[in-house]
Design an enzyme around this catalytic site. Structure first.
Site, mmCIF file in Angstrom:
data_model
loop_
_atom_site.group_PDB
_atom_site.id
_atom_site.type_symbol
_atom_site.label_atom_id
_atom_site.label_comp_id
_atom_site.label_asym_id
_atom_site.label_seq_id
_atom_site.Cartn_x
_atom_site.Cartn_y
_atom_site.Cartn_z
ATOM 1 C CG ASP A 1 7.261 12.312 -124.346
ATOM 2 O OD1 ASP A 1 6.638 11.396 -123.597
ATOM 3 O OD2 ASP A 1 8.245 13.471 -123.533
ATOM 4 N NE ARG B 1 1.796 10.428 -121.652
ATOM 5 C CZ ARG B 1 3.182 10.497 -121.373
ATOM 6 N NH1 ARG B 1 3.810 11.606 -122.361
ATOM 7 N NH2 ARG B 1 4.066 9.888 -120.869
HETATM 8 C C1 FAD Z 1 1.483 13.290 -118.421
HETATM 9 C C2 FAD Z 1 1.391 14.351 -119.616
HETATM 10 C C3 FAD Z 1 2.067 14.029 -120.754
HETATM 11 C C4 FAD Z 1 2.177 14.772 -121.724
HETATM 12 N N1 FAD Z 1 2.856 14.576 -122.966
HETATM 13 C C5 FAD Z 1 2.951 15.307 -124.002
HETATM 14 C C6 FAD Z 1 3.452 14.837 -125.366
HETATM 15 O O1 FAD Z 1 4.052 13.858 -125.462
HETATM 16 N N2 FAD Z 1 3.375 15.771 -126.504
HETATM 17 C C7 FAD Z 1 2.704 16.821 -126.280
HETATM 18 O O2 FAD Z 1 2.784 17.613 -127.412
HETATM 19 N N3 FAD Z 1 2.214 17.408 -125.146
HETATM 20 C C8 FAD Z 1 2.170 16.461 -124.107
HETATM 21 N N4 FAD Z 1 1.614 16.916 -123.008
HETATM 22 C C9 FAD Z 1 1.061 18.452 -122.754
HETATM 23 C C10 FAD Z 1 -0.306 18.637 -123.416
HETATM 24 O O3 FAD Z 1 -0.277 18.480 -124.677
HETATM 25 C C11 FAD Z 1 -0.653 19.939 -122.989
HETATM 26 O O4 FAD Z 1 0.008 20.784 -123.578
HETATM 27 C C12 FAD Z 1 -0.728 20.186 -121.564
HETATM 28 O O5 FAD Z 1 -1.144 19.215 -120.744
HETATM 29 C C13 FAD Z 1 -1.787 21.217 -121.176
HETATM 30 O O6 FAD Z 1 -3.227 20.984 -121.631
HETATM 31 P P1 FAD Z 1 -4.399 20.547 -120.588
HETATM 32 O O7 FAD Z 1 -4.897 19.372 -121.130
HETATM 33 O O8 FAD Z 1 -3.962 20.335 -119.324
HETATM 34 O O9 FAD Z 1 -5.429 21.646 -120.761
HETATM 35 P P2 FAD Z 1 -5.627 23.182 -120.700
HETATM 36 O O10 FAD Z 1 -6.577 23.622 -121.207
HETATM 37 O O11 FAD Z 1 -4.284 23.687 -121.134
HETATM 38 O O12 FAD Z 1 -5.258 23.332 -119.051
HETATM 39 C C14 FAD Z 1 -6.366 23.122 -118.192
HETATM 40 C C15 FAD Z 1 -6.205 23.539 -116.664
HETATM 41 O O13 FAD Z 1 -4.976 23.031 -116.322
HETATM 42 C C16 FAD Z 1 -4.133 23.935 -115.695
HETATM 43 N N5 FAD Z 1 -2.962 24.227 -116.156
HETATM 44 C C17 FAD Z 1 -2.588 23.558 -117.647
HETATM 45 N N6 FAD Z 1 -1.425 24.049 -117.900
HETATM 46 C C18 FAD Z 1 -1.130 24.585 -116.812
HETATM 47 C C19 FAD Z 1 0.562 25.368 -116.424
HETATM 48 N N7 FAD Z 1 1.287 25.047 -117.524
HETATM 49 N N8 FAD Z 1 0.413 25.791 -115.439
HETATM 50 C C20 FAD Z 1 -0.366 25.574 -114.495
HETATM 51 N N9 FAD Z 1 -1.688 25.198 -114.525
HETATM 52 C C21 FAD Z 1 -1.982 24.628 -115.923
HETATM 53 C C22 FAD Z 1 -4.978 25.062 -115.651
HETATM 54 O O14 FAD Z 1 -5.734 25.324 -114.404
HETATM 55 C C23 FAD Z 1 -5.756 25.113 -116.807
HETATM 56 O O15 FAD Z 1 -6.914 25.832 -116.632
HETATM 57 C C24 FAD Z 1 1.573 16.068 -121.810
HETATM 58 C C25 FAD Z 1 0.668 16.467 -120.505
HETATM 59 C C26 FAD Z 1 0.654 15.673 -119.415
HETATM 60 C C27 FAD Z 1 -0.144 15.790 -118.739
#
Ligand code: FAD
Length: 308
Positions: A134, A184
């Site tokens: 991560d 990723r």
């Molecule tokens: C598989 C995976 C691994 C990850 N690993 C890391 C990592 O190693 N380091 C790191 O910094 N971050 C990591 N993240 C988190 C990532 O950086 C984001 O903070 C997170 O995925 C929200 O961003 P988004 O791209 O979904 O977009 P956003 O704009 O935040 O969300 C898009 C849409 O997704 C839905 N959504 C998003 N979050 C939520 C929530 N909490 N509850 C309900 N609905 C929601 C909503 O419908 C929203 O409108 C990871 C995410 C995923 C999916």
């Protein structure tokens, strides 16, 4: 703005105590976390595999300050991989593990963390699956990349994570997009200053699209970690534009978020992996999820304030 305030406030020991002790917290934790034990993690993995979904398991915990604790996290991953393999869940990388370098001792010394990660990689190899490291706060990024570079000679399938929000990430994607590399791409969940990161949502989204293009143009295996419908669509279009087969990249989402969309993608033939956290140390993970979605936060604060 609210996101940044919450992420900053989450370091307060008083807030931590309040949130961890509130009975209303349990329901929210349960919606994002598979349970406390490795057996819970295996049970949830089995159910997700039954729906045609791939899995990456994360044993919750970060910023370990004791060598003993780093060793015990490492042991937990090794045991988990054994349990998953015994049930045939790791075959072909169907279930893999995600590891936070600071949980296995990064801030106690790079050599300690490298040794622990190497042990987890060896156990994953034995089980027929992979490990992804991560991406954490900015201080951890450079040392994590150094560990990946040092281990890739032996473990070429060790995956790494790029946070699109960081200004350095386009350059990182160019370096990492080589043959066979598993990368990723996520937006980034940590509170970083303007000097090193884009902080406006729109800027982060645009940066994600630029990084995505580099990875999908490259020769590696991109892992598109986002729930954002526009970016998922762009990912699919770039896949077609680059004549990528559906098995040459994958989508990833977090356990409990957009489960219907996870199933839709899997049913369309895409590779769809769910990131499944488990364990008792869920505070940091929960706060990052609440900060991502103001609606979740409002609901949570309202329930904290209620008597029920
Ligand atoms: C598989 C995976 C691994 C990850 N690993 C890391 C990592 O190693 N380091 C790191 O910094 N971050 C990591 N993240 C988190 C990532 O950086 C984001 O903070 C997170 O995925 C929200 O961003 P988004 O791209 O979904 O977009 P956003 O704009 O935040 O969300 C898009 C849409 O997704 C839905 N959504 C998003 N979050 C939520 C929530 N909490 N509850 C309900 N609905 C929601 C909503 O419908 C929203 O409108 C990871 C995410 C995923 C999916």
């Amino acid at each position: 703005m609210l996101r940044r305030v919450l992420l900053a406030a989450s370091a307060s020991p008083r807030l931590r105590k309040l949130i961890m002790a509130a009975p209303q917290t349990r329901a929210i934790v349960d919606s994002y976390v598979a349970g406390e034990t490795a057996d819970d993690a295996v049970r949830v993995t089995r159910a997700l595999r039954g729906q045609g979904l791939l899995v990456s398991l994360d044993y919750l915990g970060e910023d370990t300050t004791e060598e003993r604790q780093a060793a015990s996290v490492t042991e937990e991953y090794i045991q988990l991989l054994g349990k998953l393999a015994a049930e045939g869940l790791t075959q072909g990388g169907a279930a893999e593990v995600s590891v936070k370098p600071t949980a296995v001792g990064l801030f106690l010394g790079a050599s300690l963390a490298t040794r622990n990660i190497e042990r987890i990689c060896a156990a994953a190899h034995e089980a027929g699956t992979t490990v992804t490291l991560d991406a954490e706060g900015y201080d951890a990024i450079e040392p994590t990349h150094r560990i990946i570079a040092s281990l890739r000679a032996e473990h070429s399938d060790l995956g790494c994570v790029v946070q699109a929000a960081l200004r350095r990430s386009e350059a990182d994607c160019r370096t990492l997009a080589g043959h066979g590399s598993r990368v990723r791409l996520c937006k980034g969940a940590y509170n970083e200053p303007e000097s090193v990161a884009f902080t406006a949502r729109r800027e982060v989204d645009l940066a994600y699209a630029r990084c995505l293009k580099i990875l999908m143009d490259g020769a590696g295996y991109p892992m598109l970690a986002t729930h954002d419908p526009r970016l998922i669509e762009i990912g699919g279009s770039l896949g077609m534009l680059n004549a990528r087969g559906q098995d040459s990249f994958e989508y990833q989402m977090l356990y409990g978020i957009r489960p219907a969309e996870q199933r839709r993608l899997a049913n369309s033939g895409a590779r769809m992996r769910v990131y499944v956290p488990y364990g008792g140390d869920w505070y940091g993970y929960l706060v990052r999820r609440l900060a991502e979605r103001p609606r979740n936060l409002t609901f949570f604060l309202r329930s904290l304030g209620s008597k029920s």
